[in-house]
Design a protein around this motif. Sequence first.
Motif, PDB file in Angstrom:
ATOM      1  N   ILE A 184      86.542  55.904  48.600  1.00  0.00           N
ATOM      2  CA  ILE A 184      85.877  55.693  49.690  1.00  0.00           C
ATOM      3  C   ILE A 184      84.421  54.714  49.528  1.00  0.00           C
ATOM      4  N   ILE A 185      83.867  55.094  48.407  1.00  0.00           N
ATOM      5  CA  ILE A 185      82.682  54.133  48.271  1.00  0.00           C
ATOM      6  C   ILE A 185      83.216  52.778  47.695  1.00  0.00           C
ATOM      7  N   GLY A 186      84.393  52.804  46.861  1.00  0.00           N
ATOM      8  CA  GLY A 186      85.091  51.527  46.463  1.00  0.00           C
ATOM      9  C   GLY A 186      85.370  50.667  47.729  1.00  0.00           C
ATOM     10  N   ALA A 187      85.946  51.460  48.720  1.00  0.00           N
ATOM     11  CA  ALA A 187      86.397  50.624  49.838  1.00  0.00           C
ATOM     12  C   ALA A 187      85.447  50.067  50.539  1.00  0.00           C
ATOM     13  N   PHE A 188      84.160  50.571  50.715  1.00  0.00           N
ATOM     14  CA  PHE A 188      82.934  50.176  51.271  1.00  0.00           C
ATOM     15  C   PHE A 188      82.664  48.651  50.474  1.00  0.00           C
ATOM     16  N   ALA A 189      82.919  48.883  48.944  1.00  0.00           N
ATOM     17  CA  ALA A 189      82.388  47.685  48.263  1.00  0.00           C
ATOM     18  C   ALA A 189      83.565  46.535  48.492  1.00  0.00           C
ATOM     19  N   VAL A 190      84.638  47.063  48.389  1.00  0.00           N
ATOM     20  CA  VAL A 190      85.803  45.786  48.641  1.00  0.00           C
ATOM     21  C   VAL A 190      85.480  45.251  50.412  1.00  0.00           C
ATOM     22  N   GLU A 191      85.183  45.881  51.201  1.00  0.00           N
ATOM     23  CA  GLU A 191      84.925  45.378  52.626  1.00  0.00           C
ATOM     24  C   GLU A 191      83.788  44.534  52.587  1.00  0.00           C
ATOM     25  N   ARG A 237      83.252  36.884  50.839  1.00  0.00           N
ATOM     26  CA  ARG A 237      84.085  35.620  50.630  1.00  0.00           C
ATOM     27  C   ARG A 237      85.031  35.170  51.655  1.00  0.00           C
ATOM     28  N   ARG A 238      84.641  35.917  53.023  1.00  0.00           N
ATOM     29  CA  ARG A 238      85.476  35.487  54.317  1.00  0.00           C
ATOM     30  C   ARG A 238      87.084  35.489  54.150  1.00  0.00           C
ATOM     31  N   LYS A 239      87.355  36.574  53.574  1.00  0.00           N
ATOM     32  CA  LYS A 239      88.891  36.433  53.518  1.00  0.00           C
ATOM     33  C   LYS A 239      89.312  38.028  53.821  1.00  0.00           C
ATOM     34  N   PRO A 240      90.049  37.855  55.236  1.00  0.00           N
ATOM     35  CA  PRO A 240      90.257  39.227  55.674  1.00  0.00           C
ATOM     36  C   PRO A 240      91.236  40.033  55.249  1.00  0.00           C
ATOM     37  N   PHE A 241      92.139  39.439  54.270  1.00  0.00           N
ATOM     38  CA  PHE A 241      93.155  40.140  53.463  1.00  0.00           C
ATOM     39  C   PHE A 241      92.664  41.288  52.731  1.00  0.00           C
ATOM     40  N   TYR A 242      91.189  41.221  52.114  1.00  0.00           N
ATOM     41  CA  TYR A 242      90.541  42.412  51.588  1.00  0.00           C
ATOM     42  C   TYR A 242      90.175  43.629  52.503  1.00  0.00           C
ATOM     43  N   ARG A 243      90.688  43.494  53.804  1.00  0.00           N
ATOM     44  CA  ARG A 243      90.431  44.673  54.503  1.00  0.00           C
ATOM     45  C   ARG A 243      91.757  45.484  54.374  1.00  0.00           C
ATOM     46  N   ALA A 294      90.988  47.606  51.496  1.00  0.00           N
ATOM     47  CA  ALA A 294      90.475  48.675  51.767  1.00  0.00           C
ATOM     48  C   ALA A 294      90.991  49.733  52.397  1.00  0.00           C
ATOM     49  N   ARG A 295      91.596  49.452  53.323  1.00  0.00           N
ATOM     50  CA  ARG A 295      92.457  50.325  54.154  1.00  0.00           C
ATOM     51  C   ARG A 295      93.424  51.469  53.484  1.00  0.00           C
ATOM     52  N   VAL A 296      94.097  50.896  52.462  1.00  0.00           N
ATOM     53  CA  VAL A 296      94.933  51.538  51.536  1.00  0.00           C
ATOM     54  C   VAL A 296      94.082  52.630  50.749  1.00  0.00           C
ATOM     55  N   MET A 297      92.660  52.093  50.255  1.00  0.00           N
ATOM     56  CA  MET A 297      92.031  52.895  49.479  1.00  0.00           C
ATOM     57  C   MET A 297      91.381  53.995  50.254  1.00  0.00           C
ATOM     58  N   TYR A 339      91.515  56.319  61.246  1.00  0.00           N
ATOM     59  CA  TYR A 339      91.771  55.847  62.555  1.00  0.00           C
ATOM     60  C   TYR A 339      91.152  54.346  62.701  1.00  0.00           C
ATOM     61  N   LEU A 340      90.005  54.461  62.614  1.00  0.00           N
ATOM     62  CA  LEU A 340      89.283  53.400  63.085  1.00  0.00           C
ATOM     63  C   LEU A 340      89.547  52.185  62.240  1.00  0.00           C
ATOM     64  N   ALA A 341      89.919  52.268  60.713  1.00  0.00           N
ATOM     65  CA  ALA A 341      90.450  51.087  60.069  1.00  0.00           C
ATOM     66  C   ALA A 341      91.877  50.734  60.711  1.00  0.00           C
ATOM     67  N   PHE A 342      92.483  51.548  61.131  1.00  0.00           N
ATOM     68  CA  PHE A 342      93.955  51.102  61.667  1.00  0.00           C
ATOM     69  C   PHE A 342      93.767  50.564  63.109  1.00  0.00           C
ATOM     70  N   ARG A 343      92.802  51.053  63.579  1.00  0.00           N
ATOM     71  CA  ARG A 343      92.620  50.252  65.186  1.00  0.00           C
ATOM     72  C   ARG A 343      91.971  49.016  64.919  1.00  0.00           C
ATOM     73  N   ALA A 344      91.082  49.092  63.833  1.00  0.00           N
ATOM     74  CA  ALA A 344      90.650  47.507  63.713  1.00  0.00           C
ATOM     75  C   ALA A 344      91.797  46.584  63.509  1.00  0.00           C
ATOM     76  N   ARG A 345      92.789  47.129  62.713  1.00  0.00           N
ATOM     77  CA  ARG A 345      93.975  46.324  62.366  1.00  0.00           C
ATOM     78  C   ARG A 345      94.595  45.624  63.474  1.00  0.00           C
ATOM     79  N   ARG A 346      94.837  46.638  64.537  1.00  0.00           N
ATOM     80  CA  ARG A 346      95.656  46.165  65.832  1.00  0.00           C
ATOM     81  C   ARG A 346      95.057  45.416  66.634  1.00  0.00           C
ATOM     82  N   GLU A 347      93.570  45.588  66.544  1.00  0.00           N
ATOM     83  CA  GLU A 347      92.668  44.930  67.740  1.00  0.00           C
ATOM     84  C   GLU A 347      91.746  44.033  66.911  1.00  0.00           C
TER      85      GLU A 347
END
Length: 232
Positions: free
Chosen positions: A111-118, A124-130, A133-136, A185-193
């Motif tokens: 979870i701390i690592g996901a925050f760092a990846v985000e 880097r302005r690259k959305p694929f890092y999300r 982070a979502r998998v983590m 849940y919020l991470a996957f909702r952000a993926r849809r929206e």
Amino acid sequence: MRTSKLTWLAAALALGMAGPLLAHEDHDAIGAGPGKTEASQPAENGDHAAMNGNMMGGADAAMGRDVAADDMAMGHGHDEAAAKNKTLGQRLVSWLGRLHTVVIHFPIALIIGAFAVELFGLWRRKPFYRDTARVMLVVGALGAIIAASLGWFAGGFYLTDRNSVLMTHRWLGTSLALLSILLVYLAFRARREVKQPRTAYWGLLGAMTIAIAVQGWLGGSFMHGGLDHLAF
């Protein structure tokens, strides 16, 4: 229908075993559950114990015995005797509780690592890092739920503890496990929206990162005596 009956039977057996399984000496030793602390015992009992200890220590020293080695041997013998006196259920509860310290490192790191990846993705302005982070977060949330569940086995199923550090650690860990589900849940909702702001997600992720760091420190304080083990 048959599966449902078996499930209810297993639940009834678990509830019936809960009382004798959870009331054992391991939980008392760590200050779990309500009760009197050692400081609340009469002072004269402590004085008598200290006097007796000094007298016995002096006698042992005069006889040339290694008091520390004797104490360790006696303690090991008591531990073995206590283990032999436990039922199979009590040994299982104790074993599950010891797994808590094995599992807890995964949700902390992920979870701390996901925050760092985000944060790195923002820089880097690259959305694929999300996606990374979502998998983590998914794996970290599963680890948090398992770790919190095992923590209840380690500390006993009590609502309050006479050890304040244990009580804070217990309920903060339980809260973090539940909040990790909301975070996923919020991470996957952000993926849809995609076009919606991720304010709630970022706020919860940042707060949980700080809380997990505090939780890890509380666990270390409980196991190793606070910052004393860091003395130089």
